[in-house]
Design a protein around this motif. Structure first.
Motif, PDB file in Angstrom:
ATOM      1  N   HIS A 149       0.831  -1.197   0.000  1.00 52.41           N
ATOM      2  CA  HIS A 149       0.000   0.000   0.000  1.00 52.41           C
ATOM      3  C   HIS A 149       0.868   1.250   0.000  1.00 52.41           C
ATOM      4  O   HIS A 149       0.668   2.181  -0.798  1.00 52.41           O
ATOM      5  N   LYS A 150       1.880   1.263   0.880  1.00 51.94           N
ATOM      6  CA  LYS A 150       2.764   2.425   1.010  1.00 51.94           C
ATOM      7  C   LYS A 150       3.519   2.675  -0.305  1.00 51.94           C
ATOM      8  O   LYS A 150       3.621   3.795  -0.802  1.00 51.94           O
ATOM      9  N   LEU A 151       4.020   1.585  -0.845  1.00 51.72           N
ATOM     10  CA  LEU A 151       4.813   1.658  -2.078  1.00 51.72           C
ATOM     11  C   LEU A 151       3.976   2.166  -3.253  1.00 51.72           C
ATOM     12  O   LEU A 151       4.366   3.083  -3.976  1.00 51.72           O
ATOM     13  N   LEU A 152       2.784   1.585  -3.421  1.00 52.02           N
ATOM     14  CA  LEU A 152       1.956   1.953  -4.576  1.00 52.02           C
ATOM     15  C   LEU A 152       1.427   3.373  -4.450  1.00 52.02           C
ATOM     16  O   LEU A 152       1.306   4.092  -5.448  1.00 52.02           O
ATOM     17  N   THR A 153       1.145   3.786  -3.212  1.00 53.16           N
ATOM     18  CA  THR A 153       0.683   5.160  -3.015  1.00 53.16           C
ATOM     19  C   THR A 153       1.775   6.130  -3.456  1.00 53.16           C
ATOM     20  O   THR A 153       1.519   7.081  -4.211  1.00 53.16           O
ATOM     21  N   ALA A 154       3.016   5.876  -3.017  1.00 50.45           N
ATOM     22  CA  ALA A 154       4.124   6.782  -3.369  1.00 50.45           C
ATOM     23  C   ALA A 154       4.372   6.786  -4.878  1.00 50.45           C
ATOM     24  O   ALA A 154       4.541   7.845  -5.493  1.00 50.45           O
ATOM     25  N   VAL A 155       4.356   5.610  -5.482  1.00 53.51           N
ATOM     26  CA  VAL A 155       4.663   5.527  -6.932  1.00 53.51           C
ATOM     27  C   VAL A 155       3.579   6.234  -7.748  1.00 53.51           C
ATOM     28  O   VAL A 155       3.873   7.060  -8.621  1.00 53.51           O
ATOM     29  N   PHE A 156       2.298   5.946  -7.443  1.00 53.82           N
ATOM     30  CA  PHE A 156       1.237   6.515  -8.278  1.00 53.82           C
ATOM     31  C   PHE A 156       0.963   7.985  -7.976  1.00 53.82           C
ATOM     32  O   PHE A 156       0.441   8.689  -8.827  1.00 53.82           O
ATOM     33  N   GLU A 157       1.375   8.464  -6.790  1.00 52.72           N
ATOM     34  CA  GLU A 157       1.296   9.912  -6.529  1.00 52.72           C
ATOM     35  C   GLU A 157       2.246  10.669  -7.451  1.00 52.72           C
ATOM     36  O   GLU A 157       1.981  11.796  -7.854  1.00 52.72           O
ATOM     37  N   ALA A 158       3.385  10.037  -7.761  1.00 48.81           N
ATOM     38  CA  ALA A 158       4.402  10.713  -8.566  1.00 48.81           C
ATOM     39  C   ALA A 158       4.217  10.487 -10.068  1.00 48.81           C
ATOM     40  O   ALA A 158       4.829  11.178 -10.880  1.00 48.81           O
ATOM     41  N   MET A 159       3.380   9.517 -10.428  1.00 52.46           N
ATOM     42  CA  MET A 159       3.269   9.106 -11.834  1.00 52.46           C
ATOM     43  C   MET A 159       2.306   9.980 -12.632  1.00 52.46           C
ATOM     44  O   MET A 159       1.262  10.382 -12.132  1.00 52.46           O
ATOM     45  N   HIS A 160       2.638  10.218 -13.903  1.00 54.56           N
ATOM     46  CA  HIS A 160       1.726  10.908 -14.827  1.00 54.56           C
ATOM     47  C   HIS A 160       0.370  10.208 -14.825  1.00 54.56           C
ATOM     48  O   HIS A 160       0.306   8.997 -14.615  1.00 54.56           O
ATOM     49  N   PRO A 161      -0.712  10.924 -15.153  1.00 60.59           N
ATOM     50  CA  PRO A 161      -2.051  10.328 -15.101  1.00 60.59           C
ATOM     51  C   PRO A 161      -2.185   9.003 -15.877  1.00 60.59           C
ATOM     52  O   PRO A 161      -2.790   8.069 -15.405  1.00 60.59           O
ATOM     53  N   GLY A 162      -1.601   8.919 -17.057  1.00 60.04           N
ATOM     54  CA  GLY A 162      -1.790   7.680 -17.837  1.00 60.04           C
ATOM     55  C   GLY A 162      -0.714   6.635 -17.595  1.00 60.04           C
ATOM     56  O   GLY A 162      -0.670   5.611 -18.289  1.00 60.04           O
ATOM     57  N   GLY A 163       0.155   6.867 -16.611  1.00 61.99           N
ATOM     58  CA  GLY A 163       1.314   5.976 -16.424  1.00 61.99           C
ATOM     59  C   GLY A 163       0.950   4.637 -15.803  1.00 61.99           C
ATOM     60  O   GLY A 163      -0.067   4.496 -15.140  1.00 61.99           O
ATOM     61  N   SER A 164       1.793   3.656 -16.026  1.00 62.62           N
ATOM     62  CA  SER A 164       1.547   2.354 -15.416  1.00 62.62           C
ATOM     63  C   SER A 164       2.843   1.755 -14.887  1.00 62.62           C
ATOM     64  O   SER A 164       3.941   2.174 -15.262  1.00 62.62           O
ATOM     65  N   MET A 165       2.670   0.785 -14.001  1.00 60.45           N
ATOM     66  CA  MET A 165       3.831   0.097 -13.428  1.00 60.45           C
ATOM     67  C   MET A 165       3.777  -1.372 -13.834  1.00 60.45           C
ATOM     68  O   MET A 165       2.710  -1.989 -13.780  1.00 60.45           O
ATOM     69  N   HIS A 166       4.902  -1.894 -14.252  1.00 58.93           N
ATOM     70  CA  HIS A 166       4.975  -3.291 -14.682  1.00 58.93           C
ATOM     71  C   HIS A 166       5.818  -4.057 -13.674  1.00 58.93           C
ATOM     72  O   HIS A 166       6.883  -3.581 -13.270  1.00 58.93           O
ATOM     73  N   PHE A 167       5.330  -5.201 -13.254  1.00 54.31           N
ATOM     74  CA  PHE A 167       6.101  -6.009 -12.306  1.00 54.31           C
ATOM     75  C   PHE A 167       5.990  -7.472 -12.672  1.00 54.31           C
ATOM     76  O   PHE A 167       5.151  -7.846 -13.506  1.00 54.31           O
ATOM     77  N   PHE A 168       6.846  -8.283 -12.067  1.00 58.04           N
ATOM     78  CA  PHE A 168       6.756  -9.720 -12.352  1.00 58.04           C
ATOM     79  C   PHE A 168       6.563 -10.490 -11.054  1.00 58.04           C
ATOM     80  O   PHE A 168       6.859  -9.999  -9.969  1.00 58.04           O
ATOM     81  N   THR A 169       6.074 -11.702 -11.208  1.00 59.63           N
ATOM     82  CA  THR A 169       5.941 -12.599 -10.059  1.00 59.63           C
ATOM     83  C   THR A 169       6.185 -14.028 -10.524  1.00 59.63           C
ATOM     84  O   THR A 169       5.911 -14.365 -11.673  1.00 59.63           O
ATOM     85  N   TYR A 170       6.722 -14.831  -9.602  1.00 60.43           N
ATOM     86  CA  TYR A 170       6.874 -16.261  -9.894  1.00 60.43           C
ATOM     87  C   TYR A 170       5.611 -17.025  -9.474  1.00 60.43           C
ATOM     88  O   TYR A 170       5.484 -18.208  -9.730  1.00 60.43           O
ATOM     89  N   GLY A 171       4.706 -16.348  -8.787  1.00 57.67           N
ATOM     90  CA  GLY A 171       3.506 -17.008  -8.276  1.00 57.67           C
ATOM     91  C   GLY A 171       2.441 -17.169  -9.348  1.00 57.67           C
ATOM     92  O   GLY A 171       2.553 -16.623 -10.451  1.00 57.67           O
ATOM     93  N   VAL A 172       1.375 -17.920  -8.994  1.00 53.40           N
ATOM     94  CA  VAL A 172       0.311 -18.165  -9.977  1.00 53.40           C
ATOM     95  C   VAL A 172      -0.756 -17.077  -9.944  1.00 53.40           C
ATOM     96  O   VAL A 172      -1.630 -17.036 -10.802  1.00 53.40           O
ATOM     97  N   ARG A 173      -0.707 -16.233  -8.914  1.00 48.07           N
ATOM     98  CA  ARG A 173      -1.696 -15.139  -8.867  1.00 48.07           C
ATOM     99  C   ARG A 173      -1.003 -13.826  -8.564  1.00 48.07           C
ATOM    100  O   ARG A 173       0.177 -13.804  -8.184  1.00 48.07           O
ATOM    101  N   CYS A 174      -1.777 -12.752  -8.727  1.00 44.50           N
ATOM    102  CA  CYS A 174      -1.225 -11.420  -8.477  1.00 44.50           C
ATOM    103  C   CYS A 174      -0.801 -11.315  -7.002  1.00 44.50           C
ATOM    104  O   CYS A 174      -1.612 -11.617  -6.110  1.00 44.50           O
ATOM    105  N   PRO A 175       0.439 -10.886  -6.719  1.00 45.67           N
ATOM    106  CA  PRO A 175       0.892 -10.832  -5.327  1.00 45.67           C
ATOM    107  C   PRO A 175       0.303  -9.660  -4.535  1.00 45.67           C
ATOM    108  O   PRO A 175       0.454  -9.596  -3.328  1.00 45.67           O
TER     109      PRO A 175
END
Ligand SMILES: C[S@@+](CC[C@H](N)C(=O)[O-])C[C@H]1O[C@@H](n2cnc3c(N)ncnc32)[C@H](O)[C@@H]1O
Length: 210
Positions: A149-175
């Motif tokens: 929550h803390k991380l995503l709040t900080a990242v999306f507060e700083a991001m342009h309106p249409g921006g997105s974040m890409h991440f990876f996971t080794y798991g079978v579902r969204c972490p």
């Protein structure tokens, strides 16, 4: 093994003076970090070329500043430079001191922040202002919902309106849990599966709800 790299800047190929690591140096650095803090690394080896290509596939060279979280040895960073992202538009976040210092040597034009990603804020880190996109190599499955929550709040507060974040996971579902996504007003979509990685991984895209 790395030889002298030729990176694209915009549409042109251009040699960029960096200090590339050899394959062996990269593995040694990764193993040292893994042994000193296994939970923070959360992987058995640096990501492979196929995952680096998949996670950076949507990054446009002219999209403005790109934030990278949990850069490790710089696998995704090098891929972005190969795609033509300007080194001076990169903001690299890595908490491990040896890895951060190696990132500074490899990418002298980038802003390297040796800080825990969850402690980022626009106020204390003005480098974040105007971020157009973000790439995340953090071991998200080893982090709590509160840290997400803390991380995503900080990242999306700083991001342009249409921006997105890409991440990876080794798991079978969204972490990232749906309650954290709801609280942050974000949507997560699985974009790609990368079987040719050790271990195989999925790439997700996170963006603001319309
Ligand atoms: C799985 S490794 C990924 C490295 C690289 N992106 C790759 O794919 O090979 C995770 C990296 O995130 C860093 N890291 C872990 N937790 C972090 C945090 N809270 N803040 C910043 N960096 C962190 C680790 O030091 C490590 O370099």
């Amino acid at each position: 093994m790395h030889s002298t790299p030729s990176y694209k800047t915009g549409a042109q190929h251009k040699s960029v003076p960096t200090s590339p690591m050899t394959w062996l140096q990269e593995r040694k650095q990764f193993v040292r970090a893994l042994l000193s803090n296994p939970a923070a690394i959360g992987a058995v080896a640096p990501s492979g070329a196929a995952l680096a290509a998949a996670i950076t596939a949507s990054i446009q060279p002219k999209a403005g500043k790109v934030l990278e979280l949990g850069c490790g040895t710089g696998v995704f960073t090098r891929e972005m430079l190969r795609k033509g992202v300007a080194p001076s538009s990169l903001v690299l976040v890595e908490q491990d001191s040896e890895m951060s210092s190696s990132l500074r040597t490899q990418f002298p034009e980038a802003a390297v922040l040796q800080v825990s990603a969850q402690d980022l804020s626009r106020h204390s880190h003005p480098e974040l202002n105007g971020i157009g996109a973000a790439i995340c190599g953090l071991p998200l499955r080893n982090m709590s919902g509160a840290l997400h929550h803390k991380l995503l709040t900080a990242v999306f507060e700083a991001m342009h309106p249409g921006g997105s974040m890409h991440f990876f996971t080794y798991g079978v579902r969204c972490p990232i849990s749906s309650s954290v996504l709801d609280d942050c007003g974000l949507l997560a979509r699985r974009e790609r599966f990368v079987p040719l990685n050790l271990p195989p991984a999925s790439v997700y895209r996170l963006h603001r709800r319309a």
